[in-house]
Motif scaffolding. Structure first.
Motif, mmCIF file in Angstrom:
data_model
loop_
_atom_site.group_PDB
_atom_site.id
_atom_site.type_symbol
_atom_site.label_atom_id
_atom_site.label_comp_id
_atom_site.label_asym_id
_atom_site.label_seq_id
_atom_site.Cartn_x
_atom_site.Cartn_y
_atom_site.Cartn_z
ATOM 1 N N ALA A 113 14.091 -83.752 -33.351
ATOM 2 C CA ALA A 113 13.135 -84.468 -34.355
ATOM 3 C C ALA A 113 14.180 -85.228 -35.259
ATOM 4 O O ALA A 113 13.607 -86.430 -35.561
ATOM 5 N N LYS A 114 15.054 -84.681 -35.763
ATOM 6 C CA LYS A 114 15.725 -85.354 -36.880
ATOM 7 C C LYS A 114 16.377 -86.897 -36.315
ATOM 8 O O LYS A 114 16.425 -87.878 -37.024
ATOM 9 N N SER A 115 16.878 -86.736 -35.120
ATOM 10 C CA SER A 115 17.522 -87.971 -34.555
ATOM 11 C C SER A 115 16.391 -88.939 -34.251
ATOM 12 O O SER A 115 16.588 -90.244 -34.578
ATOM 13 N N ALA A 116 15.261 -88.567 -33.997
ATOM 14 C CA ALA A 116 14.243 -89.737 -33.636
ATOM 15 C C ALA A 116 13.803 -90.163 -34.994
ATOM 16 O O ALA A 116 13.725 -91.354 -35.132
ATOM 17 N N LEU A 117 13.493 -89.405 -35.941
ATOM 18 C CA LEU A 117 13.222 -89.708 -37.442
ATOM 19 C C LEU A 117 14.316 -90.750 -37.869
ATOM 20 O O LEU A 117 13.887 -91.701 -38.852
ATOM 21 N N GLU A 118 15.419 -90.311 -37.572
ATOM 22 C CA GLU A 118 16.578 -91.261 -38.300
ATOM 23 C C GLU A 118 16.372 -92.556 -37.567
ATOM 24 O O GLU A 118 16.715 -93.710 -38.351
ATOM 25 N N GLN A 124 13.057 -99.074 -40.392
ATOM 26 C CA GLN A 124 12.027 -99.394 -41.645
ATOM 27 C C GLN A 124 10.512 -99.141 -40.975
ATOM 28 O O GLN A 124 9.886 -100.027 -41.270
ATOM 29 N N ALA A 125 10.539 -98.138 -39.880
ATOM 30 C CA ALA A 125 9.077 -97.903 -39.608
ATOM 31 C C ALA A 125 8.443 -97.024 -40.670
ATOM 32 O O ALA A 125 9.249 -96.312 -41.273
ATOM 33 N N THR A 126 7.089 -97.085 -40.766
ATOM 34 C CA THR A 126 6.548 -96.274 -41.595
ATOM 35 C C THR A 126 6.487 -94.826 -40.586
ATOM 36 O O THR A 126 6.257 -94.935 -39.275
ATOM 37 N N ILE A 127 6.560 -93.742 -41.430
ATOM 38 C CA ILE A 127 6.878 -92.486 -40.662
ATOM 39 C C ILE A 127 5.616 -91.452 -41.048
ATOM 40 O O ILE A 127 5.547 -91.411 -42.220
ATOM 41 N N SER A 128 4.915 -90.667 -40.300
ATOM 42 C CA SER A 128 4.256 -89.701 -40.564
ATOM 43 C C SER A 128 4.449 -88.495 -39.598
ATOM 44 O O SER A 128 4.896 -88.580 -38.650
ATOM 45 N N ILE A 129 4.020 -87.317 -40.284
ATOM 46 C CA ILE A 129 4.283 -86.104 -39.663
ATOM 47 C C ILE A 129 3.070 -85.271 -39.901
ATOM 48 O O ILE A 129 2.643 -85.411 -40.804
ATOM 49 N N ASN A 130 2.793 -84.596 -38.808
ATOM 50 C CA ASN A 130 1.547 -83.849 -38.836
ATOM 51 C C ASN A 130 1.958 -82.234 -38.748
ATOM 52 O O ASN A 130 3.105 -81.972 -38.201
ATOM 53 N N LEU A 131 1.390 -81.203 -39.626
ATOM 54 C CA LEU A 131 1.785 -80.024 -39.459
ATOM 55 C C LEU A 131 1.384 -79.058 -38.413
ATOM 56 O O LEU A 131 0.285 -79.673 -38.166
ATOM 57 N N ALA A 132 2.072 -78.498 -37.760
ATOM 58 C CA ALA A 132 1.567 -77.374 -36.486
ATOM 59 C C ALA A 132 0.818 -76.369 -37.354
ATOM 60 O O ALA A 132 0.288 -76.191 -38.544
ATOM 61 N N GLU A 143 12.179 -76.004 -43.169
ATOM 62 C CA GLU A 143 12.768 -77.215 -42.016
ATOM 63 C C GLU A 143 11.590 -78.306 -42.165
ATOM 64 O O GLU A 143 12.062 -79.319 -42.185
ATOM 65 N N TYR A 144 10.434 -77.991 -42.327
ATOM 66 C CA TYR A 144 9.187 -79.074 -42.373
ATOM 67 C C TYR A 144 9.671 -79.846 -43.714
ATOM 68 O O TYR A 144 9.708 -80.925 -43.799
ATOM 69 N N LEU A 145 9.734 -79.025 -44.802
ATOM 70 C CA LEU A 145 9.977 -79.946 -46.125
ATOM 71 C C LEU A 145 11.366 -80.769 -46.042
ATOM 72 O O LEU A 145 11.391 -81.754 -46.680
ATOM 73 N N TYR A 146 12.221 -80.172 -45.436
ATOM 74 C CA TYR A 146 13.338 -81.260 -45.408
ATOM 75 C C TYR A 146 13.292 -82.536 -44.727
ATOM 76 O O TYR A 146 13.377 -83.643 -44.991
ATOM 77 N N LEU A 147 12.457 -82.458 -43.365
ATOM 78 C CA LEU A 147 12.056 -83.511 -42.869
ATOM 79 C C LEU A 147 11.106 -84.321 -43.440
ATOM 80 O O LEU A 147 11.007 -85.804 -43.512
ATOM 81 N N ILE A 148 10.131 -83.620 -43.981
ATOM 82 C CA ILE A 148 9.270 -84.628 -44.904
ATOM 83 C C ILE A 148 9.919 -85.504 -46.086
ATOM 84 O O ILE A 148 9.461 -86.629 -46.115
ATOM 85 N N LYS A 149 10.499 -84.640 -46.818
ATOM 86 C CA LYS A 149 11.438 -85.135 -48.032
ATOM 87 C C LYS A 149 12.001 -86.415 -47.530
ATOM 88 O O LYS A 149 12.325 -87.470 -48.275
ATOM 89 N N ASN A 150 12.788 -86.266 -46.515
ATOM 90 C CA ASN A 150 13.847 -87.197 -46.157
ATOM 91 C C ASN A 150 13.154 -88.341 -45.271
ATOM 92 O O ASN A 150 13.879 -89.325 -44.991
ATOM 93 N N TYR A 151 12.242 -88.263 -44.668
ATOM 94 C CA TYR A 151 11.648 -89.189 -43.703
ATOM 95 C C TYR A 151 10.157 -89.607 -43.753
ATOM 96 O O TYR A 151 9.889 -90.877 -43.385
ATOM 97 N N ALA A 152 9.215 -88.690 -44.168
ATOM 98 C CA ALA A 152 7.994 -89.127 -43.996
ATOM 99 C C ALA A 152 7.270 -89.739 -45.112
ATOM 100 O O ALA A 152 7.547 -89.652 -46.442
ATOM 101 N N ASN A 153 6.681 -90.740 -44.778
ATOM 102 C CA ASN A 153 5.550 -91.595 -45.928
ATOM 103 C C ASN A 153 4.392 -90.753 -45.994
ATOM 104 O O ASN A 153 3.852 -90.651 -46.944
ATOM 105 N N ILE A 154 3.787 -90.259 -44.800
ATOM 106 C CA ILE A 154 2.497 -89.575 -44.667
ATOM 107 C C ILE A 154 2.580 -88.350 -44.003
ATOM 108 O O ILE A 154 3.250 -88.189 -42.989
#
Length: 274
Positions: A113-118, A124-132, A143-154
């Motif tokens: 997930a991290k590699s894809a988000l990177e 410079q794509a807009t990034i969204s994550i939905n929670l499971a 783990e979620y908060l790390y990915l959201i904080k570092n990558y997610a716009n939405i």
């Protein structure tokens, strides 16, 4: 044997966006069985670019049981989908990418997930994550908060998931709390509508009256409608209404497939440049 439905959290969103005339790709792993071949054919028919590999493990499947309260209970076999590898992530596929969505279930393959988000972030794509589901949101909070904080716009979630990750009982406060980690937090509340919080402001929306048969895919198709409007530069309020309207169509059918006639209606409203 009955044919299945091409589904799953990420695929539902991609299908919706494709039906609204966006050019989309999905990344995944399938088995060498007939279902793997069928997914190949179905994505090709829909015009979805399916970036995948095949492994000698059965293709993932999910049985969905609809209870009289219109809710669903899912029995999931993750199968081949657990064997996704980083080799599937070709930097070329991420060039000129406008928007990247990560399914919350991908949290179980955090490194991937991290590699894809990177790659999405570099382009410079807009990034969204939905929670499971709430239990996963609670268990994988850090783990979620790390990915959201570092990558997610939405961030997209329902109220149970928002409460689970934030440990705040009030959905509005949970929604606000999420914006400590991202720009835009969207919390859906089923028949009650939902809310969005961004830049210190909250926007509420009402659910649309519809003949609810089955809530499967409601959250995913909400994301399709929202993202489509967002890509067209609509206001956040208009994005919420678009998400709501697409979700209203899917809850009025069994399964996750909205009829072509219904899509035509939605496109008239939400597809700006035919």
């Amino acid at each position: 044997e009955d044919e299945g439905a091409l589904a799953g959290a990420a695929m539902n969103i991609v299908k919706g966006l494709t039906k609204l005339n966006n050019s989309c790709a999905a990344i995944g792993t399938v088995g060498t069985d007939r279902w793997g071949k069928w997914i190949d054919e179905e994505t090709a028919k829909l015009g979805i670019s399916f970036i995948h590999n095949k492994v000698s493990v059965p293709t993932a499947q999910c049985l969905c049981f609809i209870t009289p309260d219109k809710e669903r209970t899912m029995l999931t076999f993750v199968g081949a989908s657990a064997y996704m590898k980083e080799e599937l992530l070709n930097p070329k596929d991420f060039e000129n990418l406008k928007f990247f969505h990560l399914s919350g279930y991908q949290i179980f393959q955090e490194k991937l997930a991290k590699s894809a988000l990177e790659l999405a972030k570099i382009n410079q794509a807009t990034i969204s994550i939905n929670l499971a589901a709430p239990n996963i949101a609670r268990e994988k909070k850090e783990e979620y908060l790390y990915l959201i904080k570092n990558y997610a716009n939405i961030v997209f979630c329902n109220e149970d998931e928002a409460i689970a990750i934030s440990d705040i009982k009030d959905p509005l406060e949970a929604c606000k709390w999420l914006t400590n980690y991202c720009d835009i937090a969207v919390v859906t509340q089923g028949g009650k509508g939902g809310m969005l919080h961004s830049n210190g402001e909250t926007i509420f929306f009402q659910a649309k009256n519809s003949d609810v048969k089955d809530t499967t895919g409601a959250g995913d198709l909400f994301c399709s409608g929202f993202i489509n409007a967002y890509l067209k530069g609509e206001s956040l309020e208009a994005c919420l209404i678009a998400g709501r309207d697409v979700a209203a169509k899917v809850v009025s059918v069994y399964g996750v497939d909205i009829s072509d006639d219904e899509w035509k209606e939605l496109k008239k409203t939400y597809y700006v440049n035919p």
